[in-house]
Design a protein around this motif. Structure first.
Motif, short mmCIF file in Angstrom:
data_model
loop_
_atom_site.label_atom_id
_atom_site.label_comp_id
_atom_site.label_asym_id
_atom_site.label_seq_id
_atom_site.Cartn_x
_atom_site.Cartn_y
_atom_site.Cartn_z
N ILE A 25 0.83 -1.20 0.00
CA ILE A 25 0.00 0.00 0.00
C ILE A 25 0.87 1.26 0.00
O ILE A 25 0.60 2.22 -0.72
CB ILE A 25 -0.97 0.00 1.20
CG1 ILE A 25 -2.05 -1.08 1.01
CG2 ILE A 25 -1.61 1.36 1.41
CD1 ILE A 25 -2.91 -1.30 2.23
N VAL A 26 1.93 1.24 0.80
CA VAL A 26 2.77 2.42 0.91
C VAL A 26 3.60 2.64 -0.36
O VAL A 26 3.79 3.78 -0.79
CB VAL A 26 3.69 2.31 2.16
CG1 VAL A 26 4.76 3.37 2.17
CG2 VAL A 26 2.85 2.38 3.42
N LEU A 31 -2.14 3.04 -5.13
CA LEU A 31 -2.89 2.84 -3.89
C LEU A 31 -2.75 4.03 -2.94
O LEU A 31 -2.96 3.90 -1.73
CB LEU A 31 -2.42 1.56 -3.20
CG LEU A 31 -2.71 0.27 -3.97
CD1 LEU A 31 -2.09 -0.92 -3.26
CD2 LEU A 31 -4.19 0.06 -4.14
N GLN A 32 -2.42 5.18 -3.46
CA GLN A 32 -2.26 6.38 -2.64
C GLN A 32 -3.55 6.74 -1.91
O GLN A 32 -3.53 7.16 -0.76
CB GLN A 32 -1.80 7.56 -3.50
CG GLN A 32 -1.55 8.84 -2.72
CD GLN A 32 -0.40 8.71 -1.74
OE1 GLN A 32 0.60 8.09 -2.05
NE2 GLN A 32 -0.56 9.27 -0.56
N LEU A 38 -6.31 5.15 5.19
CA LEU A 38 -5.86 4.50 6.43
C LEU A 38 -5.13 5.47 7.34
O LEU A 38 -5.28 5.40 8.56
CB LEU A 38 -4.96 3.31 6.10
CG LEU A 38 -5.64 2.10 5.47
CD1 LEU A 38 -4.63 1.05 5.09
CD2 LEU A 38 -6.67 1.52 6.41
N GLY A 39 -4.34 6.36 6.78
CA GLY A 39 -3.65 7.38 7.56
C GLY A 39 -2.81 6.79 8.68
O GLY A 39 -1.98 5.91 8.46
N TRP A 40 -3.03 7.30 9.89
CA TRP A 40 -2.25 6.85 11.04
C TRP A 40 -2.62 5.45 11.49
O TRP A 40 -1.93 4.87 12.34
CB TRP A 40 -2.43 7.82 12.20
CG TRP A 40 -1.65 9.07 11.98
CD1 TRP A 40 -2.13 10.27 11.53
CD2 TRP A 40 -0.25 9.23 12.14
NE1 TRP A 40 -1.11 11.17 11.42
CE2 TRP A 40 0.06 10.57 11.79
CE3 TRP A 40 0.78 8.39 12.54
CZ2 TRP A 40 1.35 11.06 11.84
CZ3 TRP A 40 2.06 8.90 12.59
CH2 TRP A 40 2.34 10.21 12.25
N TRP A 41 -3.68 4.87 10.95
CA TRP A 41 -4.04 3.50 11.30
C TRP A 41 -3.03 2.49 10.76
O TRP A 41 -3.04 1.33 11.15
CB TRP A 41 -5.44 3.16 10.77
CG TRP A 41 -6.50 3.71 11.65
CD1 TRP A 41 -7.22 4.84 11.44
CD2 TRP A 41 -6.94 3.16 12.88
NE1 TRP A 41 -8.09 5.04 12.47
CE2 TRP A 41 -7.95 4.01 13.37
CE3 TRP A 41 -6.61 2.03 13.61
CZ2 TRP A 41 -8.60 3.77 14.57
CZ3 TRP A 41 -7.26 1.79 14.82
CH2 TRP A 41 -8.24 2.65 15.28
N LEU A 42 -2.16 2.91 9.86
CA LEU A 42 -1.13 2.01 9.34
C LEU A 42 -0.22 1.50 10.47
O LEU A 42 0.19 0.34 10.46
CB LEU A 42 -0.29 2.71 8.27
CG LEU A 42 -0.96 3.02 6.95
CD1 LEU A 42 -0.06 3.87 6.07
CD2 LEU A 42 -1.34 1.74 6.23
#
Length: 88
Positions: A25-26, A31-32, A38-42
């Motif tokens: 994802i990153v 997949l941006q 997701l943000g900080w949920w990563l």
């Protein structure tokens, strides 16, 4: 294989899979939007599998984890006596 071994293997595969998906994802520019969603949920997603693995290990019996000597073995000055499966 004991239950604890299965649990460790399962949590290791789960952790590797989570890191693989998060890395994908990153690193993938397509997949941006998912990364932004997701943000900080990563970060919690990345560290949740080993935490669940550690919590799961707390639910196993200490005898099973330690793989110690059975109850019918007696320790004497010569070693283990009356032990059927441990060579005493």
């Amino acid at each position: 294989m004991r239950r604890v071994d299965w649990w460790v293997a399962f949590s290791a595969v789960l952790w590797a899979g989570a890191w693989g998906v998060l890395g994908w994802i990153v690193l993938d520019a397509d997949l941006q939007s998912t990364e932004d969603l997701l943000g900080w949920w990563l970060i919690p997603i990345a560290f949740a599998p080993p935490m669940f693995g550690g919590i799961g290990l707390l639910f196993f019996d200490d005898d099973e984890i330690g793989g110690g000597v059975s109850d019918d073995c007696e320790l004497s000055s010569r070693g283990l006596n009356g032990c059927g499966g441990c060579g005493g």
